[in-house]
Design an enzyme around this catalytic site. Sequence first.
Site, PDB file in Angstrom:
ATOM      1  N   GLY A 102     -21.471  49.732 -17.364  1.00  0.00           N
ATOM      2  CA  GLY A 102     -20.324  50.382 -17.979  1.00  0.00           C
ATOM      3  C   GLY A 102     -20.646  51.748 -18.559  1.00  0.00           C
ATOM      4  O   GLY A 102     -19.818  52.659 -18.535  1.00  0.00           O
ATOM      5  N   THR A 103     -21.848  51.906 -19.093  1.00  0.00           N
ATOM      6  CA  THR A 103     -22.220  53.197 -19.683  1.00  0.00           C
ATOM      7  C   THR A 103     -22.239  54.287 -18.626  1.00  0.00           C
ATOM      8  O   THR A 103     -21.697  55.381 -18.835  1.00  0.00           O
ATOM      9  CB  THR A 103     -23.594  53.091 -20.362  1.00  0.00           C
ATOM     10  OG1 THR A 103     -23.492  52.195 -21.479  1.00  0.00           O
ATOM     11  CG2 THR A 103     -24.072  54.452 -20.851  1.00  0.00           C
ATOM     12  N   SER A 140     -18.077  46.327 -16.307  1.00  0.00           N
ATOM     13  CA  SER A 140     -19.475  45.897 -16.355  1.00  0.00           C
ATOM     14  C   SER A 140     -19.551  44.415 -16.030  1.00  0.00           C
ATOM     15  O   SER A 140     -18.681  43.632 -16.419  1.00  0.00           O
ATOM     16  CB  SER A 140     -20.067  46.165 -17.744  1.00  0.00           C
ATOM     17  OG  SER A 140     -21.435  45.847 -17.769  1.00  0.00           O
ATOM     18  N   ALA A 141     -20.627  44.026 -15.337  1.00  0.00           N
ATOM     19  CA  ALA A 141     -20.758  42.645 -14.871  1.00  0.00           C
ATOM     20  C   ALA A 141     -21.248  41.684 -15.941  1.00  0.00           C
ATOM     21  O   ALA A 141     -20.841  40.527 -15.992  1.00  0.00           O
ATOM     22  CB  ALA A 141     -21.712  42.599 -13.671  1.00  0.00           C
ATOM     23  N   CYS A 192     -24.931  47.850 -29.182  1.00  0.00           N
ATOM     24  CA  CYS A 192     -25.556  49.152 -28.919  1.00  0.00           C
ATOM     25  C   CYS A 192     -25.886  49.892 -30.203  1.00  0.00           C
ATOM     26  O   CYS A 192     -26.591  50.900 -30.175  1.00  0.00           O
ATOM     27  CB  CYS A 192     -24.631  50.011 -28.059  1.00  0.00           C
ATOM     28  SG  CYS A 192     -24.296  49.266 -26.443  1.00  0.00           S
TER      29      CYS A 192
END
Length: 480
Positions: A112-113, A246-247, A430
């Site tokens: 995702g980042t 994102s997975a 994060c």
Amino acid sequence: PHCHTRAVTERCRPHCHTRAVTEQYRPHCHKTCRPPCHTSPPARAYFDHAATTPLRPEALDAMLPWLTDRFGNADTLYQEGKQARQALEDARATLARHIGASPTEVVFTSGGTEANNALIAGIVRAVRTGRGREKGGNHLVAGAFEHHAVLEPVQALRREGYETSLVRPTRDGFVTPTALAAALRPDTVLASVMLAQNEVGTVQPIASLGRLAHGNGTLLHTDAVQALGKCALDVGALGVDAASFSAHKIGGPAGVGAFFLKRQTPFASMQLGGGQEGGRRSGTPDVAGAVGFARALELAEAEHAQESVRLAALRDHLAASLLALDERISLTVPLDGGTQRDEDGAAGGGAGGGPVGAAGGANDRGVAAAVAAAGGGAAHGAAGGGAAPGTPAAAHLPGMLSILVAGFESETLLLRLDRAGFALSGGSACSTGSLDPSHVLLSLGIPRNKAQGVLRISLGHGNTREQADAFVSALAAALR
């Protein structure tokens, strides 16, 4: 059960006769070895699914052939490469089908980042390149509570000369059309508002925000990392131009993500090389990761209707139990759109949001007209969640609960709860290790000293009511 059977002699003996416990436990050491002499560690309960999720066994099974026997490079022309290419495209088609996109609009990334960084910088720079600085626009807008993977690319563009505005959410966690309209300018190139907030779980009215942005000639990006598999997500219905996924948030492998880029949306790739992914993301594709991502998404979508009801009920039970446990505990945001005990113990609702540090914006009359034209207004309208728009279930992720504990710092409670067997966080994973309070909570208007005592509980597959009740007991002990 015996202290000195052959299988456990070497493990038990050093503890049975240490000086600290000799006198207390010697009578039992050679009989039944009763607790607490040889107690097992407490069973662990994982309450941090918003940070990452365990890999689903079915996803791993789907990945294994592409990690071992079928190792071909998907960009080669021989048989092994063709097999890998077919698997990659099948995974792409699966993801596209579940988000309402065309396969050609889906690009695989490392997570995702990367997806957020690529889309924000790629769209803005492509618009300027294609139209020039004067006509392309020089202004970006983002929600003040966005993930750092959105905020930092926006800040980087600001250092390059772009002007930026952050839109403050309401006290109960929503970016409203009125607030976005106040931040938009004629030269606003891109607006970015996440679909599901990753710390407090509020689902944003993206469809209304999209109509508003497009009416201004502005493109709209949404970070949908926390929403995928947990909300009914259709990029066409939401009206977004780009979205990030994102997975590992849905039982897929870490290190794999994707983005949706609507056809004909300007985009300049920041990752150059071999021209893979239609020139939008160079690099040898991770076939196994894409296959695991697709399988995890299939499972999440198949279970969504039943699992969302189960998790919402479990979350509400946990919230009620925690509020009844101690007066120092309050909900960070209300779960029902109504009044809840806020961090001061008083009734709290949703004050209006607005731009933070916005350089210009529409006047009040212009804002009202823009919102009316977009069909927006209420924070909970057209939330894009898994229930009918305007209902509480549509406005919050079913498994997310954020609480404030007055008089405590998150770190202290997290360490105590970890020793008791519970894994959870004080906000975004994060930001772990940071001594500063969450920027998300500060954007909601929560004072810094109170934002230090936040706990984020994110439930998922495998969590039970028994675990929730045990957590309440563990927190009660931690507060003593």
